[in-house]
Design an enzyme around this catalytic site. Structure first.
Site, PDB file in Angstrom:
ATOM      1  N   LYS A   1      34.377  31.526  51.418  1.00 53.28           N
ATOM      2  CA  LYS A   1      33.908  31.407  50.034  1.00 53.28           C
ATOM      3  C   LYS A   1      33.010  30.180  49.884  1.00 53.28           C
ATOM      4  O   LYS A   1      33.160  29.214  50.631  1.00 53.28           O
ATOM      5  CB  LYS A   1      35.113  31.249  49.087  1.00 53.28           C
ATOM      6  CG  LYS A   1      35.958  32.485  48.893  1.00 53.28           C
ATOM      7  CD  LYS A   1      37.114  32.182  47.929  1.00 53.28           C
ATOM      8  CE  LYS A   1      38.024  33.393  47.740  1.00 53.28           C
ATOM      9  NZ  LYS A   1      37.370  34.540  47.095  1.00 53.28           N
TER      10      LYS A   1
ATOM     11  N   ARG B   1      44.410  42.979  49.402  1.00 50.40           N
ATOM     12  CA  ARG B   1      44.789  44.391  49.560  1.00 50.40           C
ATOM     13  C   ARG B   1      45.457  44.650  50.905  1.00 50.40           C
ATOM     14  O   ARG B   1      46.253  45.568  51.053  1.00 50.40           O
ATOM     15  CB  ARG B   1      43.553  45.277  49.347  1.00 50.40           C
ATOM     16  CG  ARG B   1      42.465  45.112  50.368  1.00 50.40           C
ATOM     17  CD  ARG B   1      41.109  45.596  49.879  1.00 50.40           C
ATOM     18  NE  ARG B   1      40.521  44.677  48.891  1.00 50.40           N
ATOM     19  CZ  ARG B   1      39.368  44.902  48.264  1.00 50.40           C
ATOM     20  NH1 ARG B   1      38.683  46.012  48.485  1.00 50.40           N
ATOM     21  NH2 ARG B   1      38.907  44.027  47.397  1.00 50.40           N
TER      22      ARG B   1
END
Ligand code: BES
Ligand code: MN
Ligand code: ZN
Length: 494
Positions: A277, A351
């Site tokens: 990020k 996920r």
């Protein structure tokens, strides 16, 4: 923080300040004015000035003199009498507590009287929630205390007439259990990664279980390997700290009642991994275990309340770190149920850990599974920090959540899982891939999860609602504790 409820009056109650709620509405306001000014003469100039009208969140401060035991009287507006809700009481109580704190009061008494259709218990609960949550600070690391106005409200007293005291006491104690769970969730999610990492998260869950009365079992890396949780292990590969899988069990419902299973994303820090990020704002990712914090807080609250339900909570937990041993784009992971996923982006890690937990949930033959996760930036783009994204296969549970959202003001809004979105996560090499690109990112993330679900299921994307950019009413900047009030409300009225 301590909460007491007593029989008492505006004049007799002992505290640093007394908060009295006043609603708008011609007849109603006049009646309030009359009783207040006749009991407490010092309020006469306040009403004569017409500065205070009972408008929502308006306040007026007066000093009762010899008429009251508590020296300060704080009037707080509730807004229109006819449409008053628990949420208006939460906000008004927060306003009263903040006003009192701003003048150095640490003990505040709130007058509880029924209004319109609202019962005393719901009002008491709302007042406890609003007043106490408004005083929340994550300041344990501040060694230099900001001086000025004292250290906030520390003691709340609710007073009512004899006829309502029992209802007030019961609503207040429900409110206290709820607030404790929300505060626990906020504390866990606000804690930095050098305090809360998988092993310490597990310790804190176990501690909560001991205090409130639920059972906690922690699977270590070896057990996770035996279970073949390839998603959790894949995300953990770059990390020095081992993963954990936390199982919490609260089985106080009927023996034959299938359990509700809660699943919380427990990424204790999300750097993005190899798909790293940008630096700006990355510290927010210390809260990427807010889903876990929410389910731990909920377990704490429902156990404290002694609800007669069977509830299980599962937390797959790891950091997401880049390193020489980290998983990389192109890797293919095999989950607990044998399905495979190609890694397109290592930052779509939530996920992957949830997939294994959803497989594990099947062991409980659940009546329904609800997962909570700070899953996608796309959900924040779609719904902001106000509304949780809701997706899933179970209409009944979605409706229950909608009803609970109405009551708690923890809003949910459904996004669709049309099969046309599926092609975005199709892979050339594995069953699916872990990123569906920019479009409909919240939906493709949920569709990924759906591949691991074999029971009625709802997914709540709390990426926006879990991490607040600023303080408001009874939430403070940072972790909101979202989900605890929502799920508790749903479970209380299941
Ligand atoms: N934890 C983030 C999502 C997030 C973003 C939570 C902002 C809270 C605030 C999640 O793991 C993530 O990075 N998701 C990616 C998915 C993408 C790579 C498909 C995202 O949303 O950008
Ligand atoms: Mn991520
Ligand atoms: Zn994440």
């Amino acid at each position: 923080m301590s909460v007491t409820s007593i029989v008492g009056t505006r004049r007799s109650v002992k505290a640093d300040a007394v908060v009295v709620f006043v609603a708008q509405g011609e007849k109603h306001f006049k009646t309030s004015e009359k009783s207040l000014t006749s009991e407490i003469p010092h309020l006469t100039p306040v009403f004569e000035s017409k500065d205070f009208t009972g408008k929502a969140l308006q306040t007026a401060l007066a000093y009762g003199g010899s008429a009251t035991s508590a020296s300060r009287i704080i009037l707080v507006g509730l807004g229109d009498f006819a449409s008053v809700t628990p949420e208006r009481f939460r906000r008004a109580a927060a306003m009263g507590a903040k006003r009192a704190a701003s003048i150095g009061c640490s003990h505040v008494a709130f007058e509880i009287s029924t209004i319109n259709e609202l019962d005393a218990a719901s009002i008491a609960q709302a007042v406890v929630e609003g007043s106490i949550l408004s005083q929340y600070r994550f300041d344990k690391y501040k060694t230099i205390k900001v001086d000025g106005t004292g250290s906030g409200v520390k003691k709340v007293t609710l007073f009512a007439d004899k006829a309502h005291q029992k209802a007030v006491a019961s609503g207040a104690s429900i409110g206290e259990c709820i607030v404790d769970g929300v505060v626990l969730a906020r504390d866990l999610a606000n804690a930095p990664n050098n305090e809360i990492y998988p092993e310490t998260l597990a310790k804190r869950a176990a501690e909560a279980g001991r205090k409130a009365g639920f059972k906690t079992t922690v699977f270590n890396k070896k057990k996770i390997e035996e279970l073949k949780m390839g998603g959790l292990l894949g995300v953990n590969a770059g990390s020095v700290r081992p993963p954990v899988f936390i199982v919490m069990e609260y089985l106080k419902g009927p023996k034959n009642e299938k359990p509700l299973v809660l699943v919380g994303k427990g990424i204790t820090f999300d750097t993005g991994g190899i798909s790293i990020k940008p630096a700006g704002g990355m510290s927010d990712m210390k809260s990427d275990m807010h889903g876990a914090a929410s389910v731990i807080g909920t377990m704490y609250t429902i156990a404290k309340l002694g609800l007669k339900r069977n509830v299980i909570a599962l937390v797959p937990s790891t950091e997401n770190m880049p390193s020489g041993t980290a998983y990389v784009p192109g890797d293919i992971l095999t989950f607990m149920n044998g399905k495979t996923a190609e890694i397109d982006n290592t930052d779509a890690e939530g996920r992957l850990v949830l997939a294994d937990a959803l497989c594990y949930a099947d062991r409980y033959k659940p009546s329904a599974v609800i997962d909570l996760a700070t899953l996608t930036g796309a959900c924040v783009v779609a719904l902001g920090t106000v509304t949780t994204g809701m997706m899933g296969t179970d209409e009944k549970t979605k409706n229950r959540l909608r009803l609970a959202a109405d009551k708690t003001n923890e809003y949910v809004c459904e996004l669709p899982l049309y099969e046309e979105y599926e092609e975005q996560i199709s892979s050339d090499y594995a069953d699916i891939k872990n990123s569906g690109g920019r479009n409909a990112g919240a939906i493709t993330a949920a569709l990924f999860l759906k591949h691991f679900v074999s029971y009625p299921w709802v997914h709540l994307d709390i990426a926006g609602t879990g991490i607040q950019p600023k303080s408001s009413h009874y939430t403070t900047k940072g972790a909101s504790g979202v989900g605890v009030r929502l799920l508790t409300e749903m479970l209380r009225h299941w």
